[in-house]
Design a protein around this motif. Structure first.
Motif, PDB file in Angstrom:
ATOM      1  N   VAL A 122       0.852  -1.192   0.000  1.00 14.12           N
ATOM      2  CA  VAL A 122       0.000   0.000   0.000  1.00 14.12           C
ATOM      3  C   VAL A 122       0.887   1.241   0.000  1.00 14.12           C
ATOM      4  O   VAL A 122       1.868   1.288   0.749  1.00 14.12           O
ATOM      5  CB  VAL A 122      -0.873   0.008   1.286  1.00 14.12           C
ATOM      6  CG1 VAL A 122      -1.790   1.210   1.309  1.00 14.12           C
ATOM      7  CG2 VAL A 122      -1.664  -1.275   1.416  1.00 14.12           C
ATOM      8  N   ILE A 158      -7.621  -4.726  -2.558  1.00 13.26           N
ATOM      9  CA  ILE A 158      -7.010  -5.061  -1.262  1.00 13.26           C
ATOM     10  C   ILE A 158      -7.855  -6.093  -0.499  1.00 13.26           C
ATOM     11  O   ILE A 158      -7.330  -6.900   0.255  1.00 13.26           O
ATOM     12  CB  ILE A 158      -6.811  -3.774  -0.412  1.00 13.26           C
ATOM     13  CG1 ILE A 158      -5.922  -4.065   0.813  1.00 13.26           C
ATOM     14  CG2 ILE A 158      -8.134  -3.159   0.006  1.00 13.26           C
ATOM     15  CD1 ILE A 158      -5.533  -2.822   1.579  1.00 13.26           C
ATOM     16  N   HIS A 159      -9.178  -6.070  -0.738  1.00 12.26           N
ATOM     17  CA  HIS A 159     -10.082  -6.973  -0.013  1.00 12.26           C
ATOM     18  C   HIS A 159      -9.815  -8.452  -0.277  1.00 12.26           C
ATOM     19  O   HIS A 159     -10.253  -9.310   0.478  1.00 12.26           O
ATOM     20  CB  HIS A 159     -11.543  -6.628  -0.347  1.00 12.26           C
ATOM     21  CG  HIS A 159     -11.947  -5.306   0.205  1.00 12.26           C
ATOM     22  ND1 HIS A 159     -12.429  -5.155   1.481  1.00 12.26           N
ATOM     23  CD2 HIS A 159     -11.897  -4.053  -0.323  1.00 12.26           C
ATOM     24  CE1 HIS A 159     -12.683  -3.873   1.717  1.00 12.26           C
ATOM     25  NE2 HIS A 159     -12.367  -3.190   0.636  1.00 12.26           N
ATOM     26  N   TYR A 161      -6.852  -9.781  -0.310  1.00 14.05           N
ATOM     27  CA  TYR A 161      -5.535 -10.129   0.213  1.00 14.05           C
ATOM     28  C   TYR A 161      -5.575 -10.460   1.707  1.00 14.05           C
ATOM     29  O   TYR A 161      -6.511 -10.092   2.408  1.00 14.05           O
ATOM     30  CB  TYR A 161      -4.562  -8.970  -0.043  1.00 14.05           C
ATOM     31  CG  TYR A 161      -4.229  -8.852  -1.513  1.00 14.05           C
ATOM     32  CD1 TYR A 161      -3.023  -9.321  -2.004  1.00 14.05           C
ATOM     33  CD2 TYR A 161      -5.140  -8.314  -2.411  1.00 14.05           C
ATOM     34  CE1 TYR A 161      -2.721  -9.247  -3.353  1.00 14.05           C
ATOM     35  CE2 TYR A 161      -4.863  -8.235  -3.764  1.00 14.05           C
ATOM     36  CZ  TYR A 161      -3.647  -8.710  -4.223  1.00 14.05           C
ATOM     37  OH  TYR A 161      -3.365  -8.647  -5.557  1.00 14.05           O
ATOM     38  N   ASP A 162      -4.530 -11.164   2.176  1.00 14.75           N
ATOM     39  CA  ASP A 162      -4.449 -11.524   3.594  1.00 14.75           C
ATOM     40  C   ASP A 162      -3.839 -10.398   4.436  1.00 14.75           C
ATOM     41  O   ASP A 162      -4.201 -10.202   5.580  1.00 14.75           O
ATOM     42  CB  ASP A 162      -3.582 -12.783   3.766  1.00 14.75           C
ATOM     43  CG  ASP A 162      -4.107 -13.960   2.967  1.00 14.75           C
ATOM     44  OD1 ASP A 162      -5.301 -14.265   3.125  1.00 14.75           O
ATOM     45  OD2 ASP A 162      -3.343 -14.558   2.180  1.00 14.75           O
ATOM     46  N   TYR A 163      -2.883  -9.702   3.841  1.00 17.39           N
ATOM     47  CA  TYR A 163      -2.140  -8.679   4.579  1.00 17.39           C
ATOM     48  C   TYR A 163      -2.029  -7.403   3.763  1.00 17.39           C
ATOM     49  O   TYR A 163      -1.991  -7.450   2.529  1.00 17.39           O
ATOM     50  CB  TYR A 163      -0.719  -9.167   4.897  1.00 17.39           C
ATOM     51  CG  TYR A 163      -0.681 -10.345   5.833  1.00 17.39           C
ATOM     52  CD1 TYR A 163      -0.736 -10.163   7.214  1.00 17.39           C
ATOM     53  CD2 TYR A 163      -0.592 -11.646   5.345  1.00 17.39           C
ATOM     54  CE1 TYR A 163      -0.700 -11.239   8.086  1.00 17.39           C
ATOM     55  CE2 TYR A 163      -0.553 -12.734   6.213  1.00 17.39           C
ATOM     56  CZ  TYR A 163      -0.616 -12.524   7.578  1.00 17.39           C
ATOM     57  OH  TYR A 163      -0.587 -13.590   8.436  1.00 17.39           O
ATOM     58  N   ALA A 164      -1.940  -6.281   4.471  1.00 14.96           N
ATOM     59  CA  ALA A 164      -1.675  -4.984   3.851  1.00 14.96           C
ATOM     60  C   ALA A 164      -0.387  -4.440   4.467  1.00 14.96           C
ATOM     61  O   ALA A 164      -0.295  -4.308   5.691  1.00 14.96           O
ATOM     62  CB  ALA A 164      -2.832  -4.025   4.115  1.00 14.96           C
ATOM     63  N   VAL A 165       0.602  -4.168   3.629  1.00 13.38           N
ATOM     64  CA  VAL A 165       1.884  -3.650   4.119  1.00 13.38           C
ATOM     65  C   VAL A 165       2.099  -2.267   3.523  1.00 13.38           C
ATOM     66  O   VAL A 165       2.118  -2.106   2.297  1.00 13.38           O
ATOM     67  CB  VAL A 165       3.045  -4.596   3.734  1.00 13.38           C
ATOM     68  CG1 VAL A 165       4.396  -3.926   3.928  1.00 13.38           C
ATOM     69  CG2 VAL A 165       2.972  -5.891   4.541  1.00 13.38           C
ATOM     70  N   VAL A 166       2.230  -1.275   4.380  1.00 14.39           N
ATOM     71  CA  VAL A 166       2.459   0.091   3.909  1.00 14.39           C
ATOM     72  C   VAL A 166       3.923   0.233   3.490  1.00 14.39           C
ATOM     73  O   VAL A 166       4.824  -0.121   4.250  1.00 14.39           O
ATOM     74  CB  VAL A 166       2.100   1.118   5.004  1.00 14.39           C
ATOM     75  CG1 VAL A 166       2.395   2.539   4.524  1.00 14.39           C
ATOM     76  CG2 VAL A 166       0.641   0.995   5.414  1.00 14.39           C
ATOM     77  N   HIS A 175      10.829  -5.525   6.548  1.00  6.84           N
ATOM     78  CA  HIS A 175      10.737  -6.113   7.890  1.00  6.84           C
ATOM     79  C   HIS A 175       9.339  -6.658   8.152  1.00  6.84           C
ATOM     80  O   HIS A 175       9.166  -7.750   8.702  1.00  6.84           O
ATOM     81  CB  HIS A 175      11.124  -5.079   8.959  1.00  6.84           C
ATOM     82  CG  HIS A 175      10.958  -5.583  10.354  1.00  6.84           C
ATOM     83  ND1 HIS A 175      10.024  -5.058  11.223  1.00  6.84           N
ATOM     84  CD2 HIS A 175      11.559  -6.588  11.014  1.00  6.84           C
ATOM     85  CE1 HIS A 175      10.082  -5.730  12.367  1.00  6.84           C
ATOM     86  NE2 HIS A 175      11.003  -6.648  12.282  1.00  6.84           N
ATOM     87  N   ARG A 176       8.327  -5.919   7.702  1.00  9.73           N
ATOM     88  CA  ARG A 176       6.942  -6.385   7.890  1.00  9.73           C
ATOM     89  C   ARG A 176       6.705  -7.668   7.090  1.00  9.73           C
ATOM     90  O   ARG A 176       6.094  -8.617   7.587  1.00  9.73           O
ATOM     91  CB  ARG A 176       5.949  -5.298   7.455  1.00  9.73           C
ATOM     92  CG  ARG A 176       5.938  -4.113   8.405  1.00  9.73           C
ATOM     93  CD  ARG A 176       5.019  -2.982   7.920  1.00  9.73           C
ATOM     94  NE  ARG A 176       5.345  -1.769   8.647  1.00  9.73           N
ATOM     95  CZ  ARG A 176       5.668  -0.594   8.084  1.00  9.73           C
ATOM     96  NH1 ARG A 176       5.658  -0.459   6.777  1.00  9.73           N
ATOM     97  NH2 ARG A 176       5.978   0.440   8.835  1.00  9.73           N
ATOM     98  N   SER A 179       8.399 -10.551   8.706  1.00 12.43           N
ATOM     99  CA  SER A 179       7.638 -10.946   9.906  1.00 12.43           C
ATOM    100  C   SER A 179       6.418 -11.772   9.520  1.00 12.43           C
ATOM    101  O   SER A 179       6.092 -12.756  10.192  1.00 12.43           O
ATOM    102  CB  SER A 179       7.193  -9.707  10.692  1.00 12.43           C
ATOM    103  OG  SER A 179       8.315  -8.988  11.147  1.00 12.43           O
ATOM    104  N   ILE A 180       5.748 -11.367   8.437  1.00 10.42           N
ATOM    105  CA  ILE A 180       4.566 -12.106   7.975  1.00 10.42           C
ATOM    106  C   ILE A 180       4.968 -13.538   7.609  1.00 10.42           C
ATOM    107  O   ILE A 180       4.267 -14.497   7.952  1.00 10.42           O
ATOM    108  CB  ILE A 180       3.903 -11.383   6.777  1.00 10.42           C
ATOM    109  CG1 ILE A 180       3.235 -10.084   7.253  1.00 10.42           C
ATOM    110  CG2 ILE A 180       2.895 -12.290   6.070  1.00 10.42           C
ATOM    111  CD1 ILE A 180       2.804  -9.146   6.131  1.00 10.42           C
TER     112      ILE A 180
END
Lengths: 205, 205
Positions: A122, A158-159, A161-166, A175-176, A179-180
């Motif tokens: 994102v 976006i809906h 998807y499992d994750y949203a990463v800025v 890093h996010r 971590s995921i």
């Protein structure tokens, strides 16, 4: 045997998927990059099996017919696609594989491979996205406006998807994502599935 | 305002919940530790609101009656419980809070607070668990056998949890838990919820 995870990294045009994906591969050398198949001619220095799997049109159409691609699309007269076999062999070997792909392709992959981990990159804001789209070249205002409209439409996906990463900073975004990947390996369902496999294997032995 | 997450860390007796939780607080100073309420008398050096919230029996029973506890139990004539208010105020302030608790208590918390992130700490093997249970003191074989039976029963409760983290090495276990916390903040649902709140706030302004 612990199986790998298919990580699908997508997001609107201009969000910086390619940059984040390159940095991630740099930081995490055990993460395999999904190699696409294409019918376009190799450019100088490009190696078959590393940059792309280079195919003839006939070979590519055969892959389509045999459901050997997780997704495919045609751009400017050339086919591009994600070979299923390469992804599945990597996962079987216990390695994680990352696929960087535009939003429409990611949705097709999700249909054929719902057990993947779908991450949507994102932009920190629409202003930042516009700067990035504008900064790419010297296109006129109409083209930029059109690209922004497309990017905003893509944001609505976006809906799925499992994750949203800025993607505010490349290091933070990486890093996010890292971590995921760690967290997904700790998901209770995956853990229990592995336990069952270990049990079955020891019963057979 | 981004809300915090309630992280519930549980697992069978002897798995090392306390050690992992202490190390995690040491590594990540912004993680708030859930303070329990109790009716037992303060020991030398224990501070009200830091080590425990010290309550009279009457006060504690009133908390039970008012549904002011996420869970409670009685041990050796004293009440112990998790005050809901402290957890909720911490989450509202945007901070994550970790609750270290035995498996039965964790299940009660899940009933009242299903939006928590439930992590089950797993021993690397039952042999290691037995070593840890045996290593605690000089108990006789019967007591150790009983504790092992209980621990194995407790292992079955893993099905109620979101994540399973193997406690093979404290640092590795902490890294997995920290990754889970980062990943949970990136969950698409949470992201969209925050976006909606930002929209509503800007519409009201």
């Amino acid at each position: 045997m612990k199986k790998g995870l298919l990580i699908v990294l997508s997001g609107p045009s201009g969000v910086g998927k390619g940059t984040v994906c390159s940095e991630l591969r740099h930081k995490q050398s055990d993460l395999v990059y999904s190699v696409s198949a294409t019918t376009r001619a190799p450019r100088t220095g490009e190696i078959d099996g590393i940059n792309y799997f280079f195919k003839t049109r006939e070979q590519f159409q055969e892959m389509i017919a045999n459901d050997a691609l997780l997704e495919h699309a045609e751009y400017v007269g050339n086919y591009y696609g994600t070979p299923r076999d390469f992804v599945e062999r990597t996962l079987e070997s216990g390695k994680d594989i990352i696929l960087e792909i535009e939003v429409q392709g990611a949705l097709k992959v999700k249909e054929k491979f719902p057990q993947g981990v779908f991450i949507f990159l994102v932009p920190p804001s629409l202003d930042v996205l516009k700067q990035r789209i504008t900064g790419r070249g010297t296109e006129n205002a109409d083209i930029i406006d059109h690209r922004m409209t497309v990017a905003v439409e893509e944001m609505n996906l976006i809906h799925y998807y499992d994750y949203a990463v800025v993607n505010d900073q490349i290091d933070a975004a990486c890093h996010r994502i890292q971590s995921i990947i760690v967290a997904e390996h700790c998901r209770r369902d995956r853990f229990i599935e592995e336990l069952e496999e270990v049990k079955e294997a020891s019963e057979k032995a």
